[in-house]
Design a protein around this motif. Structure first.
Motif, PDB file in Angstrom:
ATOM      1  N   PHE A   1      -2.522  -9.688 -17.779  1.00  0.00           N
ATOM      2  CA  PHE A   1      -1.929  -9.434 -16.468  1.00  0.00           C
ATOM      3  C   PHE A   1      -1.802 -10.710 -15.650  1.00  0.00           C
ATOM      4  O   PHE A   1      -0.770 -10.984 -15.041  1.00  0.00           O
TER       5      PHE A   1
ATOM      6  N   ILE B   1       5.341  -9.785 -13.211  1.00  0.00           N
ATOM      7  CA  ILE B   1       4.223  -9.371 -12.368  1.00  0.00           C
ATOM      8  C   ILE B   1       2.953  -9.980 -12.932  1.00  0.00           C
ATOM      9  O   ILE B   1       2.602  -9.750 -14.090  1.00  0.00           O
TER      10      ILE B   1
ATOM     11  N   TYR C   1      -1.588  -2.430 -13.740  1.00  0.00           N
ATOM     12  CA  TYR C   1      -0.503  -2.656 -12.785  1.00  0.00           C
ATOM     13  C   TYR C   1      -0.149  -1.377 -12.037  1.00  0.00           C
ATOM     14  O   TYR C   1      -0.004  -1.376 -10.805  1.00  0.00           O
TER      15      TYR C   1
ATOM     16  N   ARG D   1      -0.003 -10.275 -10.649  1.00  0.00           N
ATOM     17  CA  ARG D   1      -1.117  -9.932  -9.761  1.00  0.00           C
ATOM     18  C   ARG D   1      -0.763  -8.663  -8.991  1.00  0.00           C
ATOM     19  O   ARG D   1       0.400  -8.272  -8.892  1.00  0.00           O
ATOM     20  N   HIS D   2      -1.796  -8.027  -8.460  1.00  0.00           N
ATOM     21  CA  HIS D   2      -1.577  -6.891  -7.569  1.00  0.00           C
ATOM     22  C   HIS D   2      -0.952  -7.384  -6.262  1.00  0.00           C
ATOM     23  O   HIS D   2      -1.115  -8.540  -5.873  1.00  0.00           O
TER      24      HIS D   2
ATOM     25  N   CYS E   1      -0.262  -0.410  -7.964  1.00  0.00           N
ATOM     26  CA  CYS E   1       0.836   0.172  -7.183  1.00  0.00           C
ATOM     27  C   CYS E   1       0.363   1.415  -6.441  1.00  0.00           C
ATOM     28  O   CYS E   1       0.695   1.615  -5.266  1.00  0.00           O
TER      29      CYS E   1
ATOM     30  N   ASP F   1       9.174  -6.560  -7.097  1.00  0.00           N
ATOM     31  CA  ASP F   1       8.224  -5.572  -7.619  1.00  0.00           C
ATOM     32  C   ASP F   1       8.954  -4.238  -7.797  1.00  0.00           C
ATOM     33  O   ASP F   1       8.859  -3.340  -6.948  1.00  0.00           O
TER      34      ASP F   1
END
Length: 457
Positions: free
Chosen positions: A232, A245, A328, A247-248, A332, A370
């Motif tokens: 990730f 993507i 991921y 990272r959060h 979200c 995103d």
């Protein structure tokens, strides 16, 4: 067309939209009636051998896990506490909102991408139908345990208020701010973290972390569970649109501070953050339990780390590269209820050091940066059954009646949707929500007349 017609046509595969990832017959008929909505959600998750995330009852959870442990006794791997005399199902309005929104999100994605549906290219290929059912059919699941009437978890009297960012950098400071979220995780049996690469199950029989059953059946389990974070953060998730993507959207610091802010200011435990943590924890455990059950069913199955990385259970493929995708999606879900500072909350946001959410610092959500979170944000905001259910004058309407009164028109790939209503209801509640999107997403909304508006996504 009527929104209800769109839903029916999609279910019957007449819109060209791929909604049923597993190609499984789902028996629910009127999918936006409360009971049928709950059944639709359950059947979809079970079709993918992913039923554990929907289970909070430890007795039911035992059906998902089977391994030989110390002296032949079952491992206390899941640590799911018992919840007596609590209704942990989605309430009627949230269930219909969830299934109605599932189909609205498919429409929005089709409007955005047209003939080239959204999908992940790496770490493995996954279409939007897979990503979306996990995301939206679960996004409000935290609501049934934190915010519904007689909720399973009650907000504490007070949560920690940060004193400085410098204190957060120390272990003691992080522990101080994390205290209430840690309590929630403990009560729900969550021990897989959304932010740190750790998984620490314990066994009540042998009293050691990574107990004998785990060590014997899955070599280097801890190292494998850490891999999603490596993928990730280092390799990233890559969409076919070109978006990566890594990272959060929100850091652990911001997430925990918003969690504490909701407790102190609104008197509630945030269902989005709780749901995000619960989702990832249970999806990882679902993966591990599927592995053990696959071992039990196939005596010839090779018990080694390679098989843990890639195996078949109930005819479904399980791959270790799915875990960063679950991570991921969990991010979200956690982010979907974290709101930008409103005019009357600036002082409180500053008090909780939520600088990233202040009006001048907030970065609007866009499809380009995103895609999945953007579609989730639009869908959760625009879903009409929830909007009209929250209006006093329309609370007598069923979800089906609302869906019959809403009309949607769009051309795939044009990024433009027109909403209109029948004379039975006003367009104003829906338009107000759509117009509000301009404040925190890249969507733009224009009124077309008394009963219609257009939204550019």
């Amino acid at each position: 067309m009527q929104y209800s017609t769109f839903i029916n046509n999609t279910i019957e595969n007449q819109t060209g939209i791929d909604w049923n990832y597993y190609g499984t017959y789902i028996t629910a008929k009127d999918v936006i009636s409360p009971a049928e909505s709950r059944e639709f959600i359950r059947q979809y998750f079970e079709a993918g051998a992913k039923g554990l995330p929907l289970v909070l009852d430890p007795i039911e959870a035992n059906k998902f896990f089977c391994c030989s442990c110390h002296r032949g006794r079952k491992c206390d791997l899941f640590q799911i506490p018992a919840f007596e005399n609590h209704d942990v199902t989605l309430p009627d309005d949230r269930a219909t909102h969830t299934v109605s929104g599932f189909f609205l999100g498919l429409l929005i994605e089709n409007c955005l991408t047209g003939n080239t549906p959204l999908g992940l290219r790496a770490p493995l290929w996954l279409p939007f139908s897979y990503l979306w059912f996990l995301t939206f059919l679960y996004h409000d699941y935290g609501y049934c345990i934190t915010e519904r009437e007689h909720a399973l978890l009650q907000a504490p009297a007070r949560a920690p208020i940060p004193t400085s960012n410098d204190l957060w950098r120390s272990k003691a400071g992080r522990r101080f701010e994390y205290a209430e979220l840690e309590q929630v995780k403990r009560k729900l049996g969550i021990n897989v973290s959304l932010f740190s690469p750790s998984w620490q199950p314990s066994c009540r029989y042998c009293g050691r972390e990574n107990c004998c059953a785990v060590r014997k059946n899955v070599h280097c389990l801890g190292r494998l569970i850490k891999k999603p974070y490596t993928i990730f953060k280092n390799s990233g998730l890559r969409f076919n649109t070109g978006t990566e993507i890594r990272r959060h959207r929100y850091t652990s610091t911001d997430t925990i501070r918003y969690f504490n802010y909701c407790i102190n200011v609104w008197g509630k435990i945030d269902h989005g953050i709780t749901g995000g943590f619960l989702f990832y924890d249970r999806m990882v455990k679902n993966y591990v339990s599927a592995y053990f059950l696959a071992l039990k069913e196939d005596r010839a199955f090779q018990i080694d780390a390679a098989s843990f990385r890639n195996f078949i259970y109930m005819g479904k493929r399980f791959c270790i590269k799915q875990l960063p995708v679950f991570l991921y999606i969990a991010g979200c879900i956690a982010a979907h209820n974290i709101w930008k500072q409103s005019e009357d909350q600036r002082e409180e946001y500053e008090r909780y050091l939520l600088n990233v959410l202040l009006a001048e610092n907030y970065k609007n959500i866009t499809f380009e940066e995103d895609p999945l979170l953007y579609i989730l944000a639009l869908t959760d905001t625009l879903e009409p059954t929830k909007i009209y259910n929250q209006q006093k004058e329309y609370q007598g309407l069923t979800a089906r009646e609302v869906a019959n009164a809403i009309y949607v028109d769009y051309t795939p790939g044009t990024r433009k949707i027109q909403f209109s209503v029948s004379p039975d209801i006003s367009i104003d509640p829906l338009y107000k929500k759509a117009k509000g999107l301009e404040n925190w997403t890249s969507a733009q909304c224009v009124m077309l007349g008394k009963d219609a508006f257009e939204i550019f996504i």
